[in-house]
Write a protein that holds these residues in place. Structure first.
Motif, PDB file in Angstrom:
ATOM      1  N   GLN A 295       0.827  -1.214  -0.056  1.00 25.58           N
ATOM      2  CA  GLN A 295      -0.006   0.087   0.125  1.00 25.58           C
ATOM      3  C   GLN A 295       0.818   1.333   0.005  1.00 25.58           C
ATOM      4  O   GLN A 295       1.276   1.825  -0.982  1.00 25.58           O
ATOM      5  N   LYS A 296       0.915   2.038   1.181  1.00 30.81           N
ATOM      6  CA  LYS A 296       1.659   3.312   1.121  1.00 30.81           C
ATOM      7  C   LYS A 296       3.080   3.114   1.915  1.00 30.81           C
ATOM      8  O   LYS A 296       3.384   2.456   3.049  1.00 30.81           O
ATOM      9  N   THR A 297       4.067   4.014   1.284  1.00 27.22           N
ATOM     10  CA  THR A 297       5.581   4.159   1.952  1.00 27.22           C
ATOM     11  C   THR A 297       5.578   5.595   2.242  1.00 27.22           C
ATOM     12  O   THR A 297       5.301   6.266   1.410  1.00 27.22           O
ATOM     13  N   GLN A 298       5.940   5.682   3.482  1.00 27.38           N
ATOM     14  CA  GLN A 298       6.117   7.189   4.070  1.00 27.38           C
ATOM     15  C   GLN A 298       7.603   7.353   4.310  1.00 27.38           C
ATOM     16  O   GLN A 298       8.161   6.628   5.313  1.00 27.38           O
ATOM     17  N   PHE A 299       8.562   8.370   3.423  1.00 30.21           N
ATOM     18  CA  PHE A 299       9.793   8.349   3.956  1.00 30.21           C
ATOM     19  C   PHE A 299       9.770   9.902   4.783  1.00 30.21           C
ATOM     20  O   PHE A 299       9.168  11.095   3.987  1.00 30.21           O
ATOM     21  N   VAL A 300      10.226  10.001   5.962  1.00 36.40           N
ATOM     22  CA  VAL A 300      10.032  11.390   6.695  1.00 36.40           C
ATOM     23  C   VAL A 300      11.641  11.744   6.494  1.00 36.40           C
ATOM     24  O   VAL A 300      12.600  11.012   6.230  1.00 36.40           O
ATOM     25  N   SER A 301      12.004  12.873   6.850  1.00 35.26           N
ATOM     26  CA  SER A 301      13.265  13.479   7.011  1.00 35.26           C
ATOM     27  C   SER A 301      14.267  12.628   7.727  1.00 35.26           C
ATOM     28  O   SER A 301      14.011  12.199   8.642  1.00 35.26           O
ATOM     29  N   GLY A 302      15.248  12.296   6.965  1.00 43.11           N
ATOM     30  CA  GLY A 302      16.390  11.236   7.790  1.00 43.11           C
ATOM     31  C   GLY A 302      16.204   9.946   7.285  1.00 43.11           C
ATOM     32  O   GLY A 302      16.871   8.993   7.483  1.00 43.11           O
ATOM     33  N   GLY A 303      15.343   9.637   6.727  1.00 40.55           N
ATOM     34  CA  GLY A 303      14.835   8.229   6.099  1.00 40.55           C
ATOM     35  C   GLY A 303      15.866   8.058   4.888  1.00 40.55           C
ATOM     36  O   GLY A 303      15.813   9.040   4.122  1.00 40.55           O
ATOM     37  N   TYR A 304      16.118   6.709   4.935  1.00 39.64           N
ATOM     38  CA  TYR A 304      17.214   6.411   4.014  1.00 39.64           C
ATOM     39  C   TYR A 304      17.144   5.084   3.336  1.00 39.64           C
ATOM     40  O   TYR A 304      17.101   4.120   4.223  1.00 39.64           O
ATOM     41  N   LEU A 305      17.003   4.944   2.174  1.00 41.79           N
ATOM     42  CA  LEU A 305      17.192   3.630   1.426  1.00 41.79           C
ATOM     43  C   LEU A 305      18.095   3.475   0.536  1.00 41.79           C
ATOM     44  O   LEU A 305      18.137   4.259  -0.744  1.00 41.79           O
ATOM     45  N   HIS A 306      18.981   2.409   0.820  1.00 45.24           N
ATOM     46  CA  HIS A 306      19.956   1.941  -0.393  1.00 45.24           C
ATOM     47  C   HIS A 306      19.348   0.640  -0.994  1.00 45.24           C
ATOM     48  O   HIS A 306      19.645  -0.549  -0.107  1.00 45.24           O
ATOM     49  N   GLY A 307      18.683   0.516  -1.817  1.00 44.66           N
ATOM     50  CA  GLY A 307      18.131  -0.233  -2.921  1.00 44.66           C
ATOM     51  C   GLY A 307      17.066  -0.086  -3.576  1.00 44.66           C
ATOM     52  O   GLY A 307      16.772   1.275  -3.506  1.00 44.66           O
ATOM     53  N   ASN A 308      16.174  -0.724  -4.046  1.00 44.22           N
ATOM     54  CA  ASN A 308      15.031  -0.663  -5.016  1.00 44.22           C
ATOM     55  C   ASN A 308      13.622  -0.455  -4.025  1.00 44.22           C
ATOM     56  O   ASN A 308      13.780  -1.301  -3.325  1.00 44.22           O
ATOM     57  N   ILE A 309      12.737   0.033  -4.766  1.00 46.46           N
ATOM     58  CA  ILE A 309      11.467   0.013  -3.843  1.00 46.46           C
ATOM     59  C   ILE A 309      10.521   0.001  -5.078  1.00 46.46           C
ATOM     60  O   ILE A 309      10.446   0.497  -6.065  1.00 46.46           O
ATOM     61  N   ILE A 310       9.403  -0.816  -4.514  1.00 49.13           N
ATOM     62  CA  ILE A 310       8.113  -1.161  -5.148  1.00 49.13           C
ATOM     63  C   ILE A 310       7.023  -0.768  -4.321  1.00 49.13           C
ATOM     64  O   ILE A 310       7.125  -1.398  -3.325  1.00 49.13           O
ATOM     65  N   SER A 311       6.126   0.297  -4.837  1.00 47.30           N
ATOM     66  CA  SER A 311       5.143   0.370  -3.668  1.00 47.30           C
ATOM     67  C   SER A 311       3.929   1.218  -4.389  1.00 47.30           C
ATOM     68  O   SER A 311       4.165   1.706  -5.511  1.00 47.30           O
ATOM     69  N   ASN A 312       2.563   1.028  -3.994  1.00 47.63           N
ATOM     70  CA  ASN A 312       1.440   1.441  -4.427  1.00 47.63           C
ATOM     71  C   ASN A 312       1.492   3.029  -4.297  1.00 47.63           C
ATOM     72  O   ASN A 312       1.133   3.627  -5.467  1.00 47.63           O
ATOM     73  N   ASP A 313       2.038   3.557  -3.528  1.00 46.17           N
ATOM     74  CA  ASP A 313       2.118   4.947  -3.081  1.00 46.17           C
ATOM     75  C   ASP A 313       3.215   5.295  -2.168  1.00 46.17           C
ATOM     76  O   ASP A 313       3.537   4.874  -1.198  1.00 46.17           O
ATOM     77  N   ILE A 314       4.108   6.222  -2.847  1.00 42.77           N
ATOM     78  CA  ILE A 314       5.358   6.717  -1.797  1.00 42.77           C
ATOM     79  C   ILE A 314       5.253   8.286  -1.780  1.00 42.77           C
ATOM     80  O   ILE A 314       4.942   8.989  -2.613  1.00 42.77           O
ATOM     81  N   SER A 315       5.330   8.606  -0.456  1.00 47.83           N
ATOM     82  CA  SER A 315       5.643  10.098  -0.178  1.00 47.83           C
ATOM     83  C   SER A 315       6.951  10.192   0.414  1.00 47.83           C
ATOM     84  O   SER A 315       7.414   9.403   1.321  1.00 47.83           O
ATOM     85  N   MET A 316       7.702  11.449   0.100  1.00 46.63           N
ATOM     86  CA  MET A 316       8.988  11.663   0.767  1.00 46.63           C
ATOM     87  C   MET A 316       8.998  13.098   1.187  1.00 46.63           C
ATOM     88  O   MET A 316       8.505  14.069   0.439  1.00 46.63           O
ATOM     89  N   GLU A 317       9.627  13.183   2.516  1.00 48.77           N
ATOM     90  CA  GLU A 317       9.694  14.581   3.053  1.00 48.77           C
ATOM     91  C   GLU A 317      11.198  14.973   2.480  1.00 48.77           C
ATOM     92  O   GLU A 317      12.131  14.260   2.126  1.00 48.77           O
ATOM     93  N   ILE A 318      11.396  16.387   2.602  1.00 48.33           N
ATOM     94  CA  ILE A 318      12.801  16.950   1.951  1.00 48.33           C
ATOM     95  C   ILE A 318      13.906  16.219   3.236  1.00 48.33           C
ATOM     96  O   ILE A 318      13.511  16.345   4.304  1.00 48.33           O
ATOM     97  N   GLY A 319      14.844  15.818   2.804  1.00 52.40           N
ATOM     98  CA  GLY A 319      15.770  15.161   3.631  1.00 52.40           C
ATOM     99  C   GLY A 319      15.651  13.790   3.600  1.00 52.40           C
ATOM    100  O   GLY A 319      16.490  12.907   4.312  1.00 52.40           O
ATOM    101  N   SER A 320      14.922  13.009   2.936  1.00 51.89           N
ATOM    102  CA  SER A 320      14.731  11.685   2.915  1.00 51.89           C
ATOM    103  C   SER A 320      15.542  11.334   1.586  1.00 51.89           C
ATOM    104  O   SER A 320      15.502  12.143   0.498  1.00 51.89           O
TER     105      SER A 320
END
Length: 143
Positions: free
Chosen positions: A81-106
């Motif tokens: 369903q939904k992925t939320q990245f907040v400031s400071g959130g970090y992913l080193h890899g690939n992502i598949i998601s229905n919905d992605i939101s990102m804050e500045i700093g992620s």
């Protein structure tokens, strides 16, 4: 999709916690919510919410119903369903998601695809458009 949202992101109720200064090695499979504030070395499989807190680090792949990222992930992510990245959130890899939101700093350091029944946007690099990418000798571009 990108930028700082005026609404405060809230975490869901948590059933299981891997606390700060705790390391877990192996595979976690759960139907309820899971929060990582420590270190997880292995894969996570959850049909519920997975929360990677600010001190959380996951070195493995994640399959989840929903994902909230304030910490760091080294692995591939698949979210129903939904992925939320907040400031400071970090992913080193690939992502598949229905919905992605990102804050500045992620950051997502990998490929990103939304899986919402629509075909993803096809990325074409500048070199494919007969333009060259800037080199390290070129001027620094501030964003």
């Amino acid at each position: 999709m990108f930028g700082k949202n005026n609404t405060k992101q809230t975490e869901p109720e948590v059933n299981t916690i891997i606390g700060e200064k705790t390391t877990f090695e192996g595979i976690i499979t759960t139907e309820t919510s899971l929060k990582i504030e420590g270190t997880m070395k292995g894969d996570i499989r959850s049909s519920g919410h997975v929360i990677i807190g600010t001190t959380g680090f996951v070195d493995g792949n994640i399959n989840a119903g929903n994902l909230y990222v304030a910490g760091k992930i080294n692995g591939d992510v698949n979210v129903q369903q939904k992925t939320q990245f907040v400031s400071g959130g970090y992913l080193h890899g690939n992502i598949i998601s229905n919905d992605i939101s990102m804050e500045i700093g992620s950051v997502i350091d990998g490929m990103c695809k939304t899986n919402n029944g629509m075909e993803g946007l096809e990325y074409k690099s500048l070199s494919q458009k007969n333009k060259e990418l800037p080199t390290s000798e070129d001027k620094t571009i501030e964003v």
